[in-house]
Design a protein around this motif. Sequence first.
Motif, mmCIF file in Angstrom:
data_model
loop_
_atom_site.group_PDB
_atom_site.id
_atom_site.type_symbol
_atom_site.label_atom_id
_atom_site.label_comp_id
_atom_site.label_asym_id
_atom_site.label_seq_id
_atom_site.Cartn_x
_atom_site.Cartn_y
_atom_site.Cartn_z
ATOM 1 N N UNK A 154 -41.233 -23.853 -6.915
ATOM 2 C CA UNK A 154 -41.822 -22.705 -6.235
ATOM 3 C C UNK A 154 -41.587 -21.439 -7.055
ATOM 4 N N UNK A 155 -40.397 -21.322 -7.635
ATOM 5 C CA UNK A 155 -40.082 -20.164 -8.476
ATOM 6 C C UNK A 155 -41.033 -20.076 -9.665
ATOM 7 N N UNK A 156 -41.271 -21.214 -10.324
ATOM 8 C CA UNK A 156 -42.173 -21.213 -11.476
ATOM 9 C C UNK A 156 -43.623 -20.969 -11.052
ATOM 10 N N UNK A 157 -43.975 -21.348 -9.843
ATOM 11 C CA UNK A 157 -45.323 -21.057 -9.339
ATOM 12 C C UNK A 157 -45.521 -19.555 -9.208
ATOM 13 N N UNK A 158 -44.494 -18.850 -8.679
ATOM 14 C CA UNK A 158 -44.600 -17.392 -8.566
ATOM 15 C C UNK A 158 -44.664 -16.751 -9.950
ATOM 16 N N UNK A 159 -43.855 -17.253 -10.886
ATOM 17 C CA UNK A 159 -43.904 -16.701 -12.243
ATOM 18 C C UNK A 159 -45.303 -16.835 -12.833
ATOM 19 N N UNK A 160 -45.883 -18.031 -12.713
ATOM 20 C CA UNK A 160 -47.207 -18.258 -13.287
ATOM 21 C C UNK A 160 -48.266 -17.368 -12.649
ATOM 22 N N UNK A 161 -48.177 -17.215 -11.343
ATOM 23 C CA UNK A 161 -49.167 -16.388 -10.642
ATOM 24 C C UNK A 161 -49.072 -14.930 -11.074
ATOM 25 N N UNK A 162 -47.848 -14.389 -11.120
ATOM 26 C CA UNK A 162 -47.691 -12.985 -11.490
ATOM 27 C C UNK A 162 -48.051 -12.748 -12.953
ATOM 28 N N UNK A 163 -47.708 -13.698 -13.825
ATOM 29 C CA UNK A 163 -48.090 -13.566 -15.229
ATOM 30 C C UNK A 163 -49.602 -13.490 -15.376
ATOM 31 N N UNK A 164 -50.314 -14.241 -14.561
ATOM 32 C CA UNK A 164 -51.776 -14.283 -14.685
ATOM 33 C C UNK A 164 -52.446 -12.973 -14.302
ATOM 34 N N UNK A 277 -59.149 -8.202 -14.441
ATOM 35 C CA UNK A 277 -59.298 -8.310 -15.896
ATOM 36 C C UNK A 277 -58.357 -9.363 -16.465
ATOM 37 N N UNK A 278 -57.098 -9.350 -15.978
ATOM 38 C CA UNK A 278 -56.109 -10.306 -16.464
ATOM 39 C C UNK A 278 -56.485 -11.736 -16.088
ATOM 40 N N UNK A 279 -56.975 -11.950 -14.873
ATOM 41 C CA UNK A 279 -57.375 -13.290 -14.449
ATOM 42 C C UNK A 279 -58.514 -13.823 -15.308
ATOM 43 N N UNK A 280 -59.477 -12.944 -15.623
ATOM 44 C CA UNK A 280 -60.592 -13.358 -16.468
ATOM 45 C C UNK A 280 -60.112 -13.697 -17.872
ATOM 46 N N UNK A 281 -59.180 -12.872 -18.392
ATOM 47 C CA UNK A 281 -58.664 -13.094 -19.740
ATOM 48 C C UNK A 281 -57.860 -14.390 -19.823
ATOM 49 N N UNK A 283 -58.118 -16.990 -17.830
ATOM 50 C CA UNK A 283 -59.026 -18.123 -17.650
ATOM 51 C C UNK A 283 -59.727 -18.450 -18.959
ATOM 52 N N UNK A 284 -60.185 -17.408 -19.643
ATOM 53 C CA UNK A 284 -60.882 -17.601 -20.909
ATOM 54 C C UNK A 284 -59.948 -18.187 -21.970
ATOM 55 N N UNK A 285 -58.668 -17.774 -21.915
ATOM 56 C CA UNK A 285 -57.709 -18.237 -22.922
ATOM 57 C C UNK A 285 -57.495 -19.738 -22.880
ATOM 58 N N UNK A 286 -57.586 -20.333 -21.703
ATOM 59 C CA UNK A 286 -57.329 -21.777 -21.577
ATOM 60 C C UNK A 286 -58.605 -22.587 -21.427
ATOM 61 N N UNK A 287 -59.750 -21.926 -21.379
ATOM 62 C CA UNK A 287 -60.995 -22.652 -21.121
ATOM 63 C C UNK A 287 -61.300 -23.665 -22.210
ATOM 64 N N UNK A 288 -60.866 -23.395 -23.430
ATOM 65 C CA UNK A 288 -61.122 -24.322 -24.518
ATOM 66 C C UNK A 288 -60.284 -25.580 -24.448
ATOM 67 N N UNK A 289 -59.330 -25.614 -23.540
ATOM 68 C CA UNK A 289 -58.463 -26.777 -23.392
ATOM 69 C C UNK A 289 -58.859 -27.646 -22.204
#
Length: 306
Positions: A154-164, A277-281, A283-289
């Motif tokens: 759960x802690x890592x889920x919050x980290x990932x969400x806030x980073x995004x 803006x961050x969510x779009x960026x 998403x685009x960063x990982x879209x190639x994977x």
Amino acid sequence: MSTESSAESSPLVKIRSLLPGLARAEQRVAKVVLENPASVAHRSITEVAEQAGTSETTVTRFCKAIGVGGYPELRIALAADTARTAARANPDMGGDIGPGDDLRQVVGKVAFADARAVEETAEQLDIESLDRVVQAVAGARRVDVYGFGASAFVAFDLQQKLHRIGRTCFAWNDTHIALTSAAVLTGEDVAVGISHTGSTVETVEALRVAKEAGATTVALTNFPRSPITEVADLVLTTAARETTFRSGAMASRIAQLTVIDCLFIGVAQHHVDTAKTALEATYEAVSGHRLGARPDGRRRPRETTK
């Protein structure tokens, strides 16, 4: 707790959350209520006291300890809760998972229990406290999150969400790293400790160090009178039930994630433009994977170069 939240909250949710902190005699009363709330709603205080092996005075103290005025008010609250539960319950899905249940029953009971955990967590969640946590996290220089065992996910889920959404957040599930990180926090930072029981030593210790360093501390727990709340400036609570085959770790996860999602969305609303803006960026960063398929299962057209 806000009036709107407490008005809809089940008394059983509150009893379960306060149970570990009650006196021994009051715990016996609580167990009588939890075992058969519908029956207690129609019984006298004398009958309940006798079944719990205690006095009528203790039953009254128990009522005050859980925030109801007295035994008549408890009976009314239990009757109303029983009616609400009966109106939405599936008799085949209620109750514990038994060793003889087939997989269809297991799936149904797990889904029912998880749905109830989300509903009950939302019903009892203190919106005013949540808003204060949102404000703190939204304005923080950085956020530390401490979680051990199942709470680490759960802690890592919050980290990932806030980073995004461009917020600086670090989740720690190593005791030494958590403590050293907490020690260098400042008054501009927020530290979040996640523990279902509220008594995980590593989480409580890390949050205490963060508080001593000057950070705003937040506890996410199922039990509002647990040790972690003593080192927290703000407390958010869940409402998860344990069953035979689902320990506190399993039962708590979906309830904790519900609160985390609410916190994340609240923070994102404070930074709408930058978050979008961050969510779009990201998403685009990982879209190639991702493999060349759209969410609907159809193949994406191949890009051609001229």
